[in-house]
Design a protein around this motif. Structure first.
Motif: not given
Length: 135
Positions: A102-119, A121-128
């Motif tokens: 039940g324990k992770v034995t080595e480092p694991v990188l979990m990269v979460a990818i999320h969309g951005i709210k419309d407001s 996205a417009e302010r930052l100039g990106c979508d995710a």
């Protein structure tokens, strides 16, 4: 290898990987839809694991706990969806011998990818965004 499940698609590379690209909200609404394509392409090209949500966060939010109530809670799917997400992560860790007692034995990188709210996205100039941030 692509494993299609009720609430998510799981991309499992042939050789061991300690990197997971997770797009928990890869269905509509709005910009979240594109996060699945990003996770699929990056995981496929890099030989990493991909976990891509198949249901809108408005129906079942894979990024929340099992007791969370989504906005469009029509079928009470939240608990089942979150359990499937956790079980898929565990399945990959076991497949690549990264989980013991039940324990992770080595480092694991979990990269979460999320969309951005419309407001934002417009302010930052990106979508995710990659990772978690509160904007």
């Amino acid at each position: 290898m692509l494993v299609e499940k009720k609430f998510l698609d799981l991309i499992v590379p042939e050789s061991a990987s300690r990197v997971v690209f997770d797009a928990p909200h890869a269905a509509a609404p709005k910009r979240e839809y594109y996060t699945g394509t990003i996770a699929f392409e990056v995981s496929s090209r890099s030989g990493s694991v991909g976990i891509i949500g198949r249901v809108s966060r408005l129906v079942a939010d894979l990024n929340r706990g099992p007791d969370f109530t989504p906005e469009l809670d029509t079928g009470n799917y939240q608990r089942e969806a979150v359990e499937q997400h956790f079980a898929s992560v565990e399945e990959v860790l076991r497949r690549f011998n990264l989980l013991e007692n039940g324990k992770v034995t080595e480092p694991v990188l979990m990269v979460a990818i999320h969309g951005i709210k419309d407001s934002n996205a417009e302010r930052l100039g990106c979508d995710a965004v990659v990772g978690t941030c509160h904007l």
